[in-house]
Design a protein around this motif. Structure first.
Motif, PDB file in Angstrom:
ATOM      1  N   SER A 163      30.184  46.593 -45.420  1.00  0.00           N
ATOM      2  CA  SER A 163      29.527  47.875 -45.159  1.00  0.00           C
ATOM      3  C   SER A 163      28.802  47.905 -43.822  1.00  0.00           C
ATOM      4  O   SER A 163      28.429  48.987 -43.339  1.00  0.00           O
ATOM      5  CB  SER A 163      28.514  48.169 -46.279  1.00  0.00           C
ATOM      6  N   LEU A 164      28.588  46.750 -43.196  1.00  0.00           N
ATOM      7  CA  LEU A 164      27.845  46.705 -41.935  1.00  0.00           C
ATOM      8  C   LEU A 164      28.750  47.033 -40.751  1.00  0.00           C
ATOM      9  O   LEU A 164      29.919  46.648 -40.715  1.00  0.00           O
ATOM     10  CB  LEU A 164      27.241  45.314 -41.728  1.00  0.00           C
ATOM     11  N   ASP A 165      28.207  47.739 -39.756  1.00  0.00           N
ATOM     12  CA  ASP A 165      28.963  47.983 -38.541  1.00  0.00           C
ATOM     13  C   ASP A 165      29.020  46.689 -37.729  1.00  0.00           C
ATOM     14  O   ASP A 165      28.320  45.720 -38.038  1.00  0.00           O
ATOM     15  CB  ASP A 165      28.346  49.135 -37.734  1.00  0.00           C
ATOM     16  N   TYR A 197      23.865  39.705 -38.788  1.00  0.00           N
ATOM     17  CA  TYR A 197      23.889  39.025 -40.089  1.00  0.00           C
ATOM     18  C   TYR A 197      24.442  37.605 -39.922  1.00  0.00           C
ATOM     19  O   TYR A 197      23.863  36.628 -40.412  1.00  0.00           O
ATOM     20  CB  TYR A 197      24.751  39.828 -41.055  1.00  0.00           C
ATOM     21  N   ALA A 217      29.744  38.451 -43.538  1.00  0.00           N
ATOM     22  CA  ALA A 217      28.903  39.651 -43.497  1.00  0.00           C
ATOM     23  C   ALA A 217      29.463  40.720 -44.432  1.00  0.00           C
ATOM     24  O   ALA A 217      30.681  40.841 -44.595  1.00  0.00           O
ATOM     25  CB  ALA A 217      28.838  40.198 -42.076  1.00  0.00           C
ATOM     26  N   ALA A 260      25.605  45.148 -36.555  1.00  0.00           N
ATOM     27  CA  ALA A 260      24.791  44.664 -37.666  1.00  0.00           C
ATOM     28  C   ALA A 260      25.436  43.431 -38.296  1.00  0.00           C
ATOM     29  O   ALA A 260      24.740  42.486 -38.695  1.00  0.00           O
ATOM     30  CB  ALA A 260      24.611  45.762 -38.705  1.00  0.00           C
ATOM     31  N   ALA A 261      26.776  43.423 -38.387  1.00  0.00           N
ATOM     32  CA  ALA A 261      27.470  42.278 -38.965  1.00  0.00           C
ATOM     33  C   ALA A 261      27.280  41.031 -38.097  1.00  0.00           C
ATOM     34  O   ALA A 261      27.115  39.919 -38.611  1.00  0.00           O
ATOM     35  CB  ALA A 261      28.958  42.589 -39.117  1.00  0.00           C
ATOM     36  N   PHE A 287      16.788  46.054 -42.203  1.00  0.00           N
ATOM     37  CA  PHE A 287      17.874  46.130 -43.186  1.00  0.00           C
ATOM     38  C   PHE A 287      18.304  44.741 -43.663  1.00  0.00           C
ATOM     39  O   PHE A 287      18.927  44.596 -44.723  1.00  0.00           O
ATOM     40  CB  PHE A 287      19.085  46.856 -42.593  1.00  0.00           C
ATOM     41  N   LEU A 288      17.956  43.722 -42.885  1.00  0.00           N
ATOM     42  CA  LEU A 288      18.360  42.370 -43.242  1.00  0.00           C
ATOM     43  C   LEU A 288      17.614  41.815 -44.460  1.00  0.00           C
ATOM     44  O   LEU A 288      18.138  40.943 -45.163  1.00  0.00           O
ATOM     45  CB  LEU A 288      18.139  41.412 -42.068  1.00  0.00           C
TER      46      LEU A 288
END
Length: 234
Positions: free
Chosen positions: A85-87, A94, A82, A90-91, A156-157
Motif C-alpha cells: 500500500s505504500l508509494d 520503510y 514493505a 514511503a516504501a 505513518f511508520l
C-alpha cells in the motif's frame, strides 16, 4: 569439535551468507530508488558502497559455511518487505528503517558481543572485517530518516514498526531454547547462545532503536507493545 556443534555452526554461517546476499541486493536496489526521488541525497552513494561491502561479507560467510562442512545456500529471489500500500518513497523509507536502523543496529551489537569473547582465529578475522562496515550501514538508515523527516511527515511508520520487527526475528527467539542452543562452545565459532541473542535484540531495541525513532517523531509505543507481548512468553 563434535558433529552436532559443527553442524550448528555451519548452519549459522549459511544463514548469515543468505542475509548478507539479501542485504547486498536490497542496498543496490534502494540506491536507484532513492536517487530517483532525491537526486541530491548522499545516501544512494553510501548504499552502493554498502552493497559491495555486503557482497564481500557474503563471500566470507560462505567460506566459513564450507569450512564447517555445510553447503553454501542458493540465493532465493529478493522478497519485498514493505507493504504494497505504500508509494515508492514511503516504501523506501520503510525498507531503510527496517534494514538499517533495526537490522544493522542489531548486527553491530551482535558482532561487538562476539568479538568480546574467545573465538577461533578464522572466525575472528571474518567478524572483524564485517564489524568495520556494519556501523556505517546502520548510520545510512538514520541519515535517510533524518532527511525524510525534514521534508515529510513520517509518523505513518509508527504502527508499521511491529511488522518490521517481526520480519527481523523469528518468534522462536522468545521461546525457550534447548540445551544445545545454550552451550558456551558455540561462541568460539561465532554463534550466540539463544538467550544471549535474545538479550542483544531486546537491548538494541531499548537502547538504540526506540530512542532513535522517538527522536524523529515516530511513536515507539506500538513497537514497545509488540515487544512486551513477546516478553510475556519467556
Amino acid at each position: 569439535m563434535n558433529e552436532a556443534l559443527r553442524r550448528k555452526a555451519g548452519e549459522a554461517w549459511a544463514f548469515r551468507t543468505r542475509v548478507e546476499r539479501d542485504a547486498a541486493r536490497r542496498f543496490a536496489r534502494l540506491s536507484g530508488v532513492i536517487s530517483a526521488f532525491d537526486p541530491d541525497s548522499p545516501v544512494p552513494d553510501l548504499l552502493r558502497h554498502a552493497s559491495a561491502d555486503e557482497e564481500r561479507h557474503a563471500a566470507l560467510c560462505a567460506g566459513l559455511t564450507v569450512a564447517y562442512g555445510e553447503p553454501v545456500p542458493e540465493t532465493p529471489p529478493e522478497a519485498a518487505i514493505a507493504p504494497a500500500s505504500l508509494d515508492p518513497r514511503a516504501a523506501a523509507l520503510y525498507e531503510m528503517v527496517a534494514a538499517c536502523c533495526i537490522t544493522e543496529s542489531e548486527s553491530v551489537a551482535t558482532l561487538t558481543t562476539l568479538l568480546s569473547e574467545e573465538v577461533e582465529s578464522r572466525v575472528e578475522s571474518v567478524l572483524r572485517e564485517i564489524a568495520r562496515d556494519e556501523v556505517a550501514h546502520g548510520r545510512m538508515g538514520w541519515a535517510h530518516l533524518a532527511r525524510e523527516v525534514a521534508l515529510h511527515d513520517v509518523s505513518f511508520l509508527a504502527p508499521l514498526i511491529p511488522a518490521m520487527l517481526s520480519g527481523t526475528v523469528d518468534d522462536g527467539l522468545f521461546a525457550a531454547a534447548g540445551s544445545d542452543c545454550e552451550g558456551p562452545d558455540l561462541l568460539r565459532h561465532g554463534v550466540l547462545p539463544h538467550s544471549t541473542k535474545r538479550e542483544i535484540f531486546v537491548g538494541t531495541l531499548e537502547e538504540v532503536v526506540f530512542p532513535g525513532l522517538e527522536k524523529f517523531g515516530i511513536d515507539p509505543r506500538p513497537a514497545r507493545s509488540w515487544l512486551t507481548a513477546r516478553q510475556r512468553s519467556w
